[in-house]
Design a protein around this motif. Structure first.
Motif, PDB file in Angstrom:
ATOM      1  N   THR A 181      14.519  88.529 -74.962  1.00 59.47           N
ATOM      2  CA  THR A 181      14.808  90.261 -74.910  1.00 59.47           C
ATOM      3  C   THR A 181      13.840  90.216 -75.921  1.00 59.47           C
ATOM      4  O   THR A 181      13.634  90.312 -76.896  1.00 59.47           O
ATOM      5  N   PHE A 182      12.405  91.203 -74.776  1.00 55.75           N
ATOM      6  CA  PHE A 182      11.695  92.078 -76.243  1.00 55.75           C
ATOM      7  C   PHE A 182      12.326  93.602 -76.609  1.00 55.75           C
ATOM      8  O   PHE A 182      12.521  94.037 -75.865  1.00 55.75           O
ATOM      9  N   HIS A 183      12.976  93.960 -77.743  1.00 55.30           N
ATOM     10  CA  HIS A 183      12.447  94.917 -78.472  1.00 55.30           C
ATOM     11  C   HIS A 183      11.365  95.828 -78.756  1.00 55.30           C
ATOM     12  O   HIS A 183      10.933  95.216 -79.905  1.00 55.30           O
ATOM     13  N   GLY A 184      10.854  96.737 -77.999  1.00 57.20           N
ATOM     14  CA  GLY A 184       9.511  97.423 -78.965  1.00 57.20           C
ATOM     15  C   GLY A 184      10.636  99.146 -78.868  1.00 57.20           C
ATOM     16  O   GLY A 184      11.225  99.348 -80.062  1.00 57.20           O
ATOM     17  N   LYS A 185       9.446 100.321 -79.030  1.00 56.41           N
ATOM     18  CA  LYS A 185      10.207 101.666 -79.375  1.00 56.41           C
ATOM     19  C   LYS A 185       9.531 102.635 -78.212  1.00 56.41           C
ATOM     20  O   LYS A 185       8.802 102.524 -77.889  1.00 56.41           O
ATOM     21  N   PRO A 186      10.963 103.541 -78.323  1.00 55.57           N
ATOM     22  CA  PRO A 186      10.297 104.460 -76.484  1.00 55.57           C
ATOM     23  C   PRO A 186       9.205 105.185 -77.298  1.00 55.57           C
ATOM     24  O   PRO A 186       9.005 106.201 -78.587  1.00 55.57           O
ATOM     25  N   SER A 187       8.236 106.518 -76.146  1.00 52.87           N
ATOM     26  CA  SER A 187       7.732 107.419 -76.410  1.00 52.87           C
ATOM     27  C   SER A 187       7.372 107.462 -74.916  1.00 52.87           C
ATOM     28  O   SER A 187       6.779 107.218 -74.277  1.00 52.87           O
ATOM     29  N   HIS A 188       6.377 108.986 -75.247  1.00 50.34           N
ATOM     30  CA  HIS A 188       6.000 109.520 -74.446  1.00 50.34           C
ATOM     31  C   HIS A 188       4.834 108.981 -73.741  1.00 50.34           C
ATOM     32  O   HIS A 188       4.007 108.635 -74.504  1.00 50.34           O
ATOM     33  N   ALA A 189       5.400 108.234 -72.396  1.00 47.06           N
ATOM     34  CA  ALA A 189       3.371 107.673 -72.380  1.00 47.06           C
ATOM     35  C   ALA A 189       2.218 107.497 -72.105  1.00 47.06           C
ATOM     36  O   ALA A 189       1.247 107.183 -71.992  1.00 47.06           O
ATOM     37  N   ALA A 190       2.595 109.364 -72.017  1.00 44.84           N
ATOM     38  CA  ALA A 190       1.105 109.842 -71.609  1.00 44.84           C
ATOM     39  C   ALA A 190       1.258 111.062 -72.974  1.00 44.84           C
ATOM     40  O   ALA A 190      -0.546 110.811 -73.470  1.00 44.84           O
ATOM     41  N   ILE A 197       6.279 101.210 -78.900  1.00 44.47           N
ATOM     42  CA  ILE A 197       5.869 100.085 -78.619  1.00 44.47           C
ATOM     43  C   ILE A 197       6.354  98.879 -77.344  1.00 44.47           C
ATOM     44  O   ILE A 197       7.547  99.226 -77.019  1.00 44.47           O
ATOM     45  N   ASN A 198       5.691  98.785 -76.474  1.00 39.66           N
ATOM     46  CA  ASN A 198       5.748  98.199 -75.446  1.00 39.66           C
ATOM     47  C   ASN A 198       6.234  96.889 -75.242  1.00 39.66           C
ATOM     48  O   ASN A 198       5.701  96.026 -75.345  1.00 39.66           O
ATOM     49  N   ALA A 199       8.214  97.191 -74.671  1.00 36.95           N
ATOM     50  CA  ALA A 199       8.619  96.104 -74.256  1.00 36.95           C
ATOM     51  C   ALA A 199       8.162  95.030 -73.562  1.00 36.95           C
ATOM     52  O   ALA A 199       7.896  94.191 -73.011  1.00 36.95           O
ATOM     53  N   LEU A 200       7.840  95.459 -71.993  1.00 38.16           N
ATOM     54  CA  LEU A 200       7.465  95.237 -70.564  1.00 38.16           C
ATOM     55  C   LEU A 200       6.239  94.249 -71.238  1.00 38.16           C
ATOM     56  O   LEU A 200       5.657  93.470 -70.723  1.00 38.16           O
ATOM     57  N   ALA A 233      11.844 104.314 -66.673  1.00 42.30           N
ATOM     58  CA  ALA A 233      11.062 105.023 -66.246  1.00 42.30           C
ATOM     59  C   ALA A 233       9.711 104.925 -66.834  1.00 42.30           C
ATOM     60  O   ALA A 233       8.579 104.674 -67.616  1.00 42.30           O
ATOM     61  N   PRO A 234       8.355 105.427 -65.451  1.00 38.37           N
ATOM     62  CA  PRO A 234       7.123 105.284 -65.516  1.00 38.37           C
ATOM     63  C   PRO A 234       6.490 106.303 -66.789  1.00 38.37           C
ATOM     64  O   PRO A 234       5.771 105.496 -67.414  1.00 38.37           O
ATOM     65  N   ASN A 235       7.589 106.814 -67.257  1.00 40.12           N
ATOM     66  CA  ASN A 235       6.556 108.158 -68.282  1.00 40.12           C
ATOM     67  C   ASN A 235       7.062 107.828 -69.539  1.00 40.12           C
ATOM     68  O   ASN A 235       7.440 108.640 -70.878  1.00 40.12           O
ATOM     69  N   ILE A 236       7.969 107.242 -69.608  1.00 39.50           N
ATOM     70  CA  ILE A 236       8.478 105.921 -71.156  1.00 39.50           C
ATOM     71  C   ILE A 236       8.189 104.597 -71.104  1.00 39.50           C
ATOM     72  O   ILE A 236       8.030 103.933 -70.793  1.00 39.50           O
ATOM     73  N   ILE A 237       7.548 104.766 -72.537  1.00 40.42           N
ATOM     74  CA  ILE A 237       6.600 103.185 -73.231  1.00 40.42           C
ATOM     75  C   ILE A 237       8.299 102.597 -72.862  1.00 40.42           C
ATOM     76  O   ILE A 237       9.078 103.208 -74.225  1.00 40.42           O
ATOM     77  N   PRO A 238       8.225 100.966 -71.755  1.00 39.91           N
ATOM     78  CA  PRO A 238       9.949 100.529 -72.562  1.00 39.91           C
ATOM     79  C   PRO A 238       9.846 100.193 -73.575  1.00 39.91           C
ATOM     80  O   PRO A 238       9.276  99.469 -74.413  1.00 39.91           O
ATOM     81  N   ALA A 239      11.366 100.606 -73.959  1.00 34.53           N
ATOM     82  CA  ALA A 239      11.613 100.209 -75.490  1.00 34.53           C
ATOM     83  C   ALA A 239      12.000  98.631 -75.391  1.00 34.53           C
ATOM     84  O   ALA A 239      12.774  98.078 -77.018  1.00 34.53           O
TER      85      ALA A 239
END
Ligand code: ZN
Ligand code: ZN
Length: 400
Positions: A181-190, A197-200, A233-239
């Motif tokens: 499991t990768f843990h990143g940081k969510p953010s508005h993708a645009a 920080i993109n967990a995907l 969702a595509p507009n959220i950087i995967p956390a």
């Protein structure tokens, strides 16, 4: 010497074995059909366990249920003396597909062999134990039952598995399961991608690193995985993103090395993407099958005595994994295959149907008969038992 002569004089002749198998064949086929019509998935094989153990109880076997903390496990035993022979029952079906691995045939063949032996032997000649081992598809039952000591006083274990061919020897790979499991940081993708920080990406980099590594892996090693979480969702950087891998190899040393390298791929991906990595390893490692030529030879000889022909497919093709491998590392074990239809592969709808076809019925009775005949060889030939046990101890242990 007198003992040996006495023992041999009590050995039932082949025509008697076949006559008893013939008398019991309808009952044996009925077990496979009953399980097929009401398939139960791993760890939920309650009705199946009830059906098989109930039949054995009525046949004079002493039944214990719920061993090793597994509700659908059972042990049914009859007789005393040496050797103690375990006939392995698997009962679990696959989700949606039903008995697409043919464990209904496994259960019927092992229980059937036990009932045949019960009719042929004196009570003090040998100990026959039918072991109901749940959740083979998840690699749980035998591992837990070994741990709980269920096989501690068993000398030999046997089962047959249905297949497209009558293949007596077939290898099985060791298998380890691992989740990342990768843990990143969510953010508005645009609007604010630089704050995320993109967990995907951690997951994708893991797959890319594994694919780059394949070229340097030994031929028998298999690494295959799926993405189980990839963002919301595509507009959220995967956390958060996750993947699940199986690693397999012919022996445990190679398996261990491949597993470490896989963990290295994930660690590198975490470093490259700035994610925090969480690793979860399944403690139940499935061991490769330890193949004892002397034991398989006995089974092969019975195949020939019945005038049947073995498939000459090399034993190292199309390998999977099974917890019978773990049992084979503990005590001499065989896992030959009985044929239910050329070209029909396991884990398909067609295979489930074939288990109750005419070919499936024949394979079920064949399995029960061959297991009973193999058991009789062991029971009435102490030198054969010694040979098999010697090979078991000589063979380098892929111990886990
Ligand atoms: Zn299967
Ligand atoms: Zn199976």
């Amino acid at each position: 010497m007198d003992d040996v002569v006495n023992l041999m004089s009590r050995r039932p002749p082949l025509d008697q074995v076949l006559a008893v198998a013939g008398e019991l064949s309808a009952e044996i086929i009925a077990i496979a059909k009953a399980l097929h019509s009401d398939p139960e998935i791993s760890l939920q094989e309650m009705k199946s366990a009830e059906l098989v153990s109930g039949l054995l109880a009525r046949g004079g076997f002493a039944v214990q249920r719920g061993l090793a903390g597994l509700e659908s496990s059972f042990c049914a035993e009859w007789g005393s003396g040496v050797p103690s022979i375990a006939l392995i029952v698997e009962m679990d079906a696959l989700p949606v597909l039903g008995h697409a691995c043919g464990h209904n045939i496994i259960a019927a063949a092992s229980a059937g062999a036990a009932l045949i032996l019960r009719r042929l032997l004196n009570e003090d000649t040998a100990r026959i134990v039918v072991m109901g081992t749940p959740a083979e598809e998840l690699g749980i039952g035998k591992i837990e039952m070994i741990k709980a000591g269920c096989f501690a006083d068993i000398d030999f274990a046997m089962m047959v598995h249905p297949s497209s061919r009558r293949q007596v020897i077939k290898q099985f790979l060791g298998l380890a399961k691992i989740r990342f499991t990768f843990h990143g940081k969510p953010s508005h993708a645009a609007a604010y991608p630089e704050e995320g920080i993109n967990a995907l990406d951690g997951v994708i980099q893991t797959f890319n690193a594994v694919n780059a590594m394949r070229q340097q892996l030994r031929q028998d090693v298999r690494i295959h995985g799926i993405i189980t979480e990839g963002g919301v969702a595509p507009n959220i950087i995967p956390a958060r993103a996750a993947c699940y891998f199986y690693v397999r190899a012919d022996d445990l040393q190679e398996l261990e090395q491949a597993r470490e390298r896989l963990k290295g791929c994930a660690a590198g991906a975490a470093l490259a993407t700035g994610c925090r990595l969480e690793t979860e390893e399944d403690p139940r490692i499935i061991a490769p099958l330890k193949i004892l030529r002397s034991f398989y030879r006995v089974y092969s000889e019975q195949v020939a005595r019945l005038g049947l022909e073995e498939a000459r497919t090399p034993g190292d093709r199309n390998k999977g994994s099974s917890d019978i491998g773990n049992l084979s590392q503990e005590l001499p074990t065989i896992h030959p295959h009985v044929p239910i239809g050329e070209g029909i592969n396991i884990h398909t709808e067609g295979f489930a149907m074939a288990t109750v076809s005419t070919r499936g019925e024949e394979a079920t009775v064949e399995g029960a008969t061959l297991l009973a005949m193999t058991a009789l060889e062991l029971i009435f030939s102490p030198p054969l038992r010694e040979e098999i046990i010697r090979e078991f101890h000589e063979k380098d242990n892929n111990l886990y």
